[in-house]
Design a protein around this motif. Structure first.
Motif, PDB file in Angstrom:
ATOM      1  N   VAL A  57       0.841  -1.204   0.000  1.00  0.00           N
ATOM      2  CA  VAL A  57       0.000   0.000   0.000  1.00  0.00           C
ATOM      3  C   VAL A  57       0.871   1.247   0.000  1.00  0.00           C
ATOM      4  N   GLY A  58       1.898   1.259   0.835  1.00  0.00           N
ATOM      5  CA  GLY A  58       2.718   2.458   0.979  1.00  0.00           C
ATOM      6  C   GLY A  58       3.597   2.763  -0.202  1.00  0.00           C
ATOM      7  N   MET A  66       4.435   6.899   1.285  1.00  0.00           N
ATOM      8  CA  MET A  66       5.882   6.807   1.498  1.00  0.00           C
ATOM      9  C   MET A  66       6.617   7.855   0.670  1.00  0.00           C
ATOM     10  N   GLY A  67       5.854   8.830   0.169  1.00  0.00           N
ATOM     11  CA  GLY A  67       6.445   9.934  -0.568  1.00  0.00           C
ATOM     12  C   GLY A  67       6.346  11.213   0.244  1.00  0.00           C
ATOM     13  N   GLU A  68       5.375  12.068  -0.133  1.00  0.00           N
ATOM     14  CA  GLU A  68       5.237  13.345   0.571  1.00  0.00           C
ATOM     15  C   GLU A  68       4.745  13.187   2.009  1.00  0.00           C
ATOM     16  N   TRP A  69       4.051  12.062   2.302  1.00  0.00           N
ATOM     17  CA  TRP A  69       3.578  11.809   3.665  1.00  0.00           C
ATOM     18  C   TRP A  69       4.455  10.810   4.413  1.00  0.00           C
ATOM     19  N   VAL A  76       3.513   6.800  12.345  1.00  0.00           N
ATOM     20  CA  VAL A  76       2.356   6.012  12.772  1.00  0.00           C
ATOM     21  C   VAL A  76       2.700   4.533  12.838  1.00  0.00           C
ATOM     22  N   LEU A  77       3.368   4.039  11.798  1.00  0.00           N
ATOM     23  CA  LEU A  77       3.711   2.611  11.745  1.00  0.00           C
ATOM     24  C   LEU A  77       4.672   2.222  12.859  1.00  0.00           C
ATOM     25  N   PHE A  78       5.798   2.917  12.930  1.00  0.00           N
ATOM     26  CA  PHE A  78       6.804   2.565  13.932  1.00  0.00           C
ATOM     27  C   PHE A  78       6.355   2.917  15.346  1.00  0.00           C
ATOM     28  N   GLY A  79       5.496   3.940  15.466  1.00  0.00           N
ATOM     29  CA  GLY A  79       4.996   4.300  16.785  1.00  0.00           C
ATOM     30  C   GLY A  79       4.011   3.279  17.332  1.00  0.00           C
ATOM     31  N   SER A  80       3.216   2.675  16.440  1.00  0.00           N
ATOM     32  CA  SER A  80       2.236   1.674  16.891  1.00  0.00           C
ATOM     33  C   SER A  80       2.830   0.279  17.003  1.00  0.00           C
TER      34      SER A  80
END
Length: 455
Positions: A57-58, A66-69, A76-80
């Motif tokens: 998806v990313g 995985m570009g501008e965002w 969000v991913l690594f934090g969760s």
């Protein structure tokens, strides 16, 4: 699946494998839940599927993620991720929530150590012209795709990093270890890891877009490594200090209880001595004035006077009290207590400590001896001077195998949180006076030795 797909999935899968290995390294010796293999298989399959789906998806279906965002997405991913892994740890292992948090924090920091070393390596190699200074590689701190050379390099740094973390941290954890539910400092460490490691890591990567010199990028990488190691060290120091605080609280509680028992026991022994003394005088005067005493009366009196034989005289009032008390308890349980003790050798110790030390030694010995058959219900205690030391030697028969943990026998009670502190108290008192405690088994005999320097 072509080369582009390999570029998309290789790096996320590499991070997933590293994190999974780190989790198992810290969790493997913890108690496991029923159907552990099935539970672990479900966790591995589920997290792998999520990693692949999130990567697709990313990078493919929604490249803006995985570009501008990219910064927000990775936050969000690594934090969760640590929160999710803490829940999955509780799903597989029979540990309390805060233990699961502790293990996840340690694994997360360990994985960051490995990738931190790898990142510093690529920054330095890029500065030396050994690897190409590709923009995507600089931003990520490591190559986006994994070819054979990059894979070998990653494995090498991961193995070295994990062995280092095992030696200094993971090997310190024991099977019966667990954090305390009220230990909120573990949660504080968890928040610190999530905020410091993740935010710093992502901010550091973003600054590389400004073309920082190699030296500054290397300093950032080394700083990240220092933060990871410091958090790991702080976490385990917190565990160690918390364990000491808990053990000290238990020991102090036991000591206070021993002081109370000592006072009660001393009063009881004095009352017994007075009674026995009166009985002996009564026996002397039974024949006065031509009185005749029947045999049954004399037999009853003789039986009562036997209690006086349990009185021990060693030259130390506190030792006399505890030995007399335990001698009476041994008589009631059918245990033979033999004792040779130089009480004056212990004059340097406070009465409460003597009572606590020998109370714990004899309580444990009696507990084991009462389970033995006829002829083996015996306890032997010797207290003597040896040069500039006081030697306390105790022997008793016991059944089963001697299972040691950190040099002390494991408690056989089901409630391990509130038992097993007798030996800890003995060792604590010995070390408080600069001495040592040693236990061992020789066949069916359990042997305990305490050495204390004369003060």
């Amino acid at each position: 699946m072509g080369f582009d797909m390999v570029a998309v999935f290789s790096q996320p899968l590499l991070v997933w494998i590293q994190f999974l290995i780190a989790m198992l390294m810290y969790c493997w010796r913890q108690p496991r839940k029923e159907n552990f293999s099935l539970r672990l298989g479900l966790v591995i399959a589920g997290t792998a599927a999520f990693t692949l789906a999130a990567s697709y998806v990313g990078f493919v279906s929604e490249p803006r993620l995985m570009g501008e965002w990219s910064f927000l997405t990775q936050m969000v991913l690594f934090g969760s991720l640590p929160f999710v892994m803490a829940l999955l740890t509780s799903f597989c292992f029979d540990v309390p929530p805060w233990t699961s948090v502790f293990l996840t924090v340690a694994a997360f920091s360990t994985q960051n150590v490995a990738m931190g070393f790898l990142g510093v390596f690529y920054v330095i190699m890029g500065g030396l012209g050994v690897v190409a200074d590709v923009e995507s590689e600089v931003i990520a701190l490591y190559p986006v795709s994994v070819d054979l050379l990059n894979l070998v390099t990653c494995i090498l740094f991961t193995v070295v990093s994990y062995l280092m973390c095992w030696r200094f941290f993971a090997s310190k954890l024991k099977r019966e270890w667990k954090t305390r539910p009220q230990d909120w400092s573990i949660a504080a460490i968890f928040v610190a890891v999530v905020l410091v490691e993740i935010v710093f890591d992502m901010s550091m990567k973003s600054t590389y877009n400004y073309g920082l010199p190699v030296f500054q990028r290397a300093v950032f990488g080394v700083t990240k490594l220092f933060i990871c190691f410091f958090l790991l060290y702080s976490e385990f120091q917190l565990l160690y200090v918390g364990g000491l605080r808990h053990d000290m609280a238990i020991s102090e509680r036991l000591l206070r209880e021993r002081v109370r028992q000592y006072e009660v026991g001393q009063a009881t022994i004095e009352a017994i001595n007075v009674k026995c003394h009166d009985i002996r005088h009564q026996i002397r005067h039974f024949g006065d004035n031509g009185q005749v005493v029947d045999r049954e009366t004399l037999k009853d009196i003789a039986h009562e006077v036997e209690i006086y034989d349990a009185g021990v005289r060693t030259g130390n009032a506190a030792l006399d009290t505890i030995l007399t008390e335990k001698s009476l308890a041994c008589q009631n349980r059918g245990i033979t207590l033999s004792c040779i003790a130089d009480g004056h050798a212990l004059d340097f110790m406070p009465d409460a400590e003597i009572y606590s030390l020998f109370g714990n030694i004899l309580d444990n010995a009696m507990e084991a001896a009462v389970l033995q058959g006829e002829g083996k219900r015996c306890v032997s205690l010797i207290v003597q001077r040896r040069g500039g030391m006081v030697s306390i030697h105790e022997e008793n028969y016991f059944a089963g195998e001697l299972d040691l943990s950190d040099g002390l026998p494991r408690t056989t009670k089901d409630d391990k949180d509130n038992h097993g502190f007798g030996m800890l108290s003995i060792r604590s008192l010995a070390e408080h006076h600069g001495g040592t405690l040693a236990v061992r088994a020789e066949g069916e005999l359990f042997l305990l030795d305490v050495l204390l320097p004369l003060e």
